[in-house]
Design an enzyme around this catalytic site. Structure first.
Site, mmCIF file in Angstrom:
data_model
loop_
_atom_site.group_PDB
_atom_site.id
_atom_site.type_symbol
_atom_site.label_atom_id
_atom_site.label_comp_id
_atom_site.label_asym_id
_atom_site.label_seq_id
_atom_site.Cartn_x
_atom_site.Cartn_y
_atom_site.Cartn_z
ATOM 1 C CG ASP A 61 -2.379 0.671 0.961
ATOM 2 O OD1 ASP A 61 -2.295 1.709 0.919
ATOM 3 O OD2 ASP A 61 -3.069 -0.135 0.493
ATOM 4 C CB SER A 100 -9.548 0.273 0.439
ATOM 5 O OG SER A 100 -8.934 0.578 -0.761
ATOM 6 C CG HIS A 140 -5.396 3.444 1.240
ATOM 7 N ND1 HIS A 140 -5.003 2.323 0.556
ATOM 8 C CD2 HIS A 140 -6.392 3.605 0.991
ATOM 9 C CE1 HIS A 140 -6.026 1.624 0.012
ATOM 10 N NE2 HIS A 140 -7.077 2.425 0.503
#
Length: 442
Positions: free
Chosen positions: A145, A377, A184
């Protein structure tokens, strides 16, 4: 216009030597002068990566290591109108798409959180898993990520373990595992720790590419290829110490325009022979549990990045037959409208998503106080944590990823109830790890 491409080249002694240097973490001498053939400019800093031979039925694992790989992949750029010239040069060089990839966050619909991480834990019956000693201990969980921020995870009540030795970053990114900006990747790590607080996190910031044309919080498929190749060498090497490896991927290719056109042999979206799709199959068949988010291109309210494309939006490795692909629902079990629907793109595994996991709840607050963890996600790392929890009592040497995934799908909560079997919205249903553990006698 020059475009980024992945190039496969025949295996030669010098190529194998350079690959060995890169994977040994010793000083890597890049190719001194970039080579040009038919307009191709090879990236001198990108090491040659071994790519396994692939038969119609399977990937040949014996040919996935440096000494036995028949071809190697490098990265380069080429004028868009010269791709066919290089492919037909007769020198054993093949050109494949290197599309930009991005995280599956910021869905279009619904901004308020539905429930909290405690509700997720309750739905997953994590208290009963804990009583069985299933918390991810002894399992490595790789977060592919934007990078993880350990301090933020601790501030949110988690007690993360991070294996800095195996964690990795591209050479043009500062290599500070666990100390990247809160974003994220931190959200994904938090969501995986809900079910697997005892796992050891591996930090792979592939979405911070500085490849020409890229931007922070995005990357190129070649970045993921390099990360997967490195992790595969570690996972199959003599120093691997974990019971299992779980790999979470909350990213993908949003739009077909990022790829080569339909019918091109170097295309990514629907091509099992693309080097990255081969690499995913290689590490999965070696015993790693690989999970991918389905994407946020659901027909009800797709992300703007989907540009209106909601049909066959699950593509590339997100639709690989050897991975577990996750759709998203809220903590009440209601499908979230942005969650990509099946069937997947023709040419890959049709019945995607495989199943559904929880999202859109108050959890990491990585994007500010009160902000929900959203998108597929979030659904993917929640499920990855469940897999890691099960693996703490069921090493990959005992049950293969494919058999484990089949059982996870078989034990899923059926949606819509009581209909069984696969459907476009939920796949096999909503993940339910407890009966999976009980099936295996854990």
């Amino acid at each position: 216009m020059r475009v980024s491409v992945i190039v496969t080249i025949p295996a030669k002694a010098l190529v194998r030597e350079r690959s060995h240097l890169a994977f040994s973490r010793e000083r890597y001498d890049p190719i001194a002068t970039p080579t040009k053939k038919g307009g191709l400019l090879v990236d001198p800093a990108f090491p040659p990566l071994p790519i396994a031979a692939r038969t119609p039925a399977k990937v040949r694992l014996a040919a996935s290591h440096i000494e036995r790989a028949p071809v190697f992949a490098v990265r380069g750029t080429i004028e868009a109108d010269r791709i066919d010239d290089v492919r037909s040069s007769g020198r054993g060089v093949q050109i494949f798409a290197d599309p930009q990839i991005g995280m599956f966050k910021d869905p279009y619909c619904g901004v308020e959180a539905v429930g909290t991480h405690e509700d997720v834990a309750r739905q997953l019956k994590l208290d009963q898993l804990r009583e069985k000693g299933l918390d991810g201990k002894g399992v490595a969980l790789a977060v592919m990520d934007t990078g993880i921020n350990v301090k933020h995870l601790k501030a949110q009540g988690m007690a993360p373990k991070l294996d800095k030795k195996i964690s990795w970053a591209p050479s043009n990114i500062r290599n500070t595992p666990g100390d990247y900006a809160v974003d994220h990747g931190t959200m994904c790590a938090y969501d995986a720790l809900i079910a697997a607080p005892g796992c050891s996190l591996l930090d792979f910031p592939i979405l911070q590419s500085q490849t020409p044309g890229g931007s922070v919080m995005s990357g190129f498929l070649s970045d993921a290829l390099l990360a997967f190749s490195y992790l595969h060498q570690q996972f199959t090497g003599p120093d691997w110490k974990y019971k299992a490896l779980v790999i979470n991927n909350s990213w993908g290719m949003y739009h077909p325009s990022w790829d080569f056109p339909p019918g091109h042999p170097g295309r990514y979206a629907d091509n099992p022979n693309h080097p990255f799709n081969i690499m995913v199959g290689t590490i999965a068949r070696a015993g790693a549990d690989v999970l991918f988010a389905a994407g946020n291109c659901g027909a009800d309210c797709p992300s703007g990045q989907c540009q209106g494309v909601t049909r066959h939006s699950i593509s590339g490795a997100n639709a690989h037959p050897d991975v577990l692909t996750l759709a998203a629902c809220d903590t009440d079990g209601v499908r979230l409208g942005y969650s990509s629907q099946g069937p997947a793109i023709p040419g890959m595994a049709r019945e995607k998503p495989d199943l559904t996991s929880y999202s859109h709840f108050l959890g990491s607050q990585a994007f500010g106080e009160g902000s929900p963890d959203t998108g597929t996600s979030t659904a993917s790392p929640v499920a990855a944590g469940c897999v890691a929890a099960i693996r703490s009592g069921l090493p990959s040497s005992k049950v293969s990823p494919r058999d484990l995934f089949d059982r996870i799908k078989a034990e899923a909560q059926k949606k819509p109830w009581p209909k069984s079997g696969w459907n476009n919205d939920y796949g096999a249903g909503i993940i339910d790890p407890l009966p999976v553990a009980e099936h295996f006698g854990l």
